[in-house]
Design an enzyme around this catalytic site. Structure first.
Site, PDB file in Angstrom:
ATOM      1  N   LYS A 116     -11.386  10.461  43.844  1.00 36.02           N
ATOM      2  CA  LYS A 116     -10.700  11.594  43.197  1.00 36.02           C
ATOM      3  C   LYS A 116     -11.659  12.673  42.672  1.00 36.02           C
ATOM      4  O   LYS A 116     -11.281  13.832  42.577  1.00 36.02           O
ATOM      5  CB  LYS A 116      -9.807  11.102  42.048  1.00 36.02           C
ATOM      6  CG  LYS A 116      -8.537  10.408  42.533  1.00 36.02           C
ATOM      7  CD  LYS A 116      -7.603  10.104  41.383  1.00 36.02           C
ATOM      8  CE  LYS A 116      -6.386   9.343  41.832  1.00 36.02           C
ATOM      9  NZ  LYS A 116      -5.386   9.137  40.782  1.00 36.02           N
ATOM     10  N   ASN A 165      -6.047  14.758  43.233  1.00 40.65           N
ATOM     11  CA  ASN A 165      -5.354  13.688  43.970  1.00 40.65           C
ATOM     12  C   ASN A 165      -4.498  14.225  45.112  1.00 40.65           C
ATOM     13  O   ASN A 165      -3.872  13.456  45.823  1.00 40.65           O
ATOM     14  CB  ASN A 165      -4.491  12.831  43.033  1.00 40.65           C
ATOM     15  CG  ASN A 165      -3.211  13.542  42.655  1.00 40.65           C
ATOM     16  OD1 ASN A 165      -3.216  14.749  42.439  1.00 40.65           O
ATOM     17  ND2 ASN A 165      -2.120  12.817  42.597  1.00 40.65           N
ATOM     18  N   LYS A 186     -17.457   6.355  25.497  1.00 43.15           N
ATOM     19  CA  LYS A 186     -16.590   6.991  26.493  1.00 43.15           C
ATOM     20  C   LYS A 186     -15.442   7.728  25.815  1.00 43.15           C
ATOM     21  O   LYS A 186     -15.061   8.822  26.233  1.00 43.15           O
ATOM     22  CB  LYS A 186     -16.041   5.949  27.477  1.00 43.15           C
ATOM     23  CG  LYS A 186     -16.830   5.938  28.789  1.00 43.15           C
ATOM     24  CD  LYS A 186     -16.485   4.759  29.622  1.00 43.15           C
ATOM     25  CE  LYS A 186     -15.464   5.008  30.698  1.00 43.15           C
ATOM     26  NZ  LYS A 186     -15.269   3.806  31.542  1.00 43.15           N
TER      27      LYS A 186
END
Ligand code: NAP
Length: 290
Positions: free
Chosen positions: A71, A92, A160
């Protein structure tokens, strides 16, 4: 299906692609709308994604979906990228244009349309987002751009969570995503939230777990939306329901990301009646009878 010299081809590139439900979505739409179009999955080996794009263009493919793990990688081979997909950093859906493909992200508008169809609003909501992977990143963009009041983004890796929150806040010019370590969930304020489950915990075949098991956490959730659709009643959903909340799985998100891609390829709008018919086909395939 009558394949002849005029049949247009769309498809999916990824690795693996063997278990995809996308052919069911697109081939059902083509059949019901009497379009001379066929959709097929293409297994693309690591390192071959840019060659696959060139081949797809040379073979006059109308459009492609892109799935894991390509992606982001696919973006360097595109002629143009839609502004939203550029911000999210993932594509996508590819639409054939003169000279190459233009990339879009239909996951995020797909989730929005899916939630709207259930009467779930993001605007003004106090939210929890579980996860900071590819899907959670897109959801964080959705929440910020649709004016959620506040989104606590909880992830196993705090780094993250901080990276995604920082990027989304900066790119949307809003300060609404608040990163937290998953293990700090007890520090969430005492109030009710709309929660979106965007980790891979609970995904088939490892269905016995939710990313947080503590019932006290689920007492804070009035609505829980799991992006996972296999199984269709995840452990996360069960825990939400047990504390009196409403719970949803991710099959409608899958449906609408596909419908939006089909609309882009064919330059049309798919009616809600047609969307419901395709959804019934998807549910039947998944063995969901409610
Ligand atoms: P991903 O990029 O691999 O991210 C996985 C996420 O899950 C990360 O936040 C990761 O945390 C967390 N995680 C994994 N194992 C964990 C564990 N044992 N404990 C705590 N956290 C854990 O995956 P993705 O592409 O974002 O997909 C996430 C989910 O969304 C998948 O289940 C996928 O099926 C679903 N999805 C559904 C649709 C749909 O159309 N319905 C579309 C896209 C994705 P760390 O960062 O700490 O590793």
């Amino acid at each position: 299906m009558n394949i002849d010299g005029y049949t247009r081809t769309c498809g999916l590139i990824g690795n693996p692609v063997e278990h995809t439900l996308s052919p069911l979505i697109h081939n059902t739409l083509a059949e019901k709308l009497s379009h001379n179009l066929v959709y097929v999955p293409f297994h693309v080996e690591e390192g071959q994604v840019l060659s696959a794009l060139q081949g797809a263009y040379a073979l006059h493919l109308l459009g492609l979906n892109v799935t894991v793990p390509y992606k982001s990688q696919v973006m360097e081979g595109l002629l143009r990228i839609d502004e939203l997909a550029e911000k999210i950093g993932a594509v996508n859906t590819l639409v054939r244009v003169e000279g190459g493909f233009k990339g879009y992200n239909t996951d995020m508008p797909g989730l929005y349309r899916a939630m709207s169809s259930e009467g779930i609003q993001i605007e003004g909501q106090e939210m929890i987002l579980l996860g900071a992977g590819g899907a959670a990143r897109a959801v964080a963009f959705l929440c910020a751009s649709r004016n959620a009041a506040r989104v606590y983004l909880l992830n196993r890796s705090l780094k993250k969570a901080q990276a995604v929150a920082g990027e989304v806040n900066e790119k949307t010019g809003k300060d609404v995503i608040i990163p937290m370590a998953l293990s700090d969930y007890q520090r969430l304020p005492e109030q009710k939230f709309l929660a979106i489950q965007a980790t891979s915990v609970g995904l088939y075949p490892d269905t016995a777990h939710a990313v947080i098991e503590d019932e006290a956490f689920y007492r804070k959730i009035h609505t829980g939306y799991d992006l996972i659709y296999k199984p269709s009643n995840t452990r996360f959903m069960q825990l939400v329901q047990k504390q009196g909340g409403k719970a949803y799985h991710g099959l409608k998100m899958l449906l609408y990301q596909g419908i939006i891609a089909y609309e882009l390829w064919n330059n049309l709008s798919v009616s809600e009646e047609m969307a419901s018919e395709v959804y019934e086909a998807l549910k039947e395939k998944m063995g969901i009878y409610s």
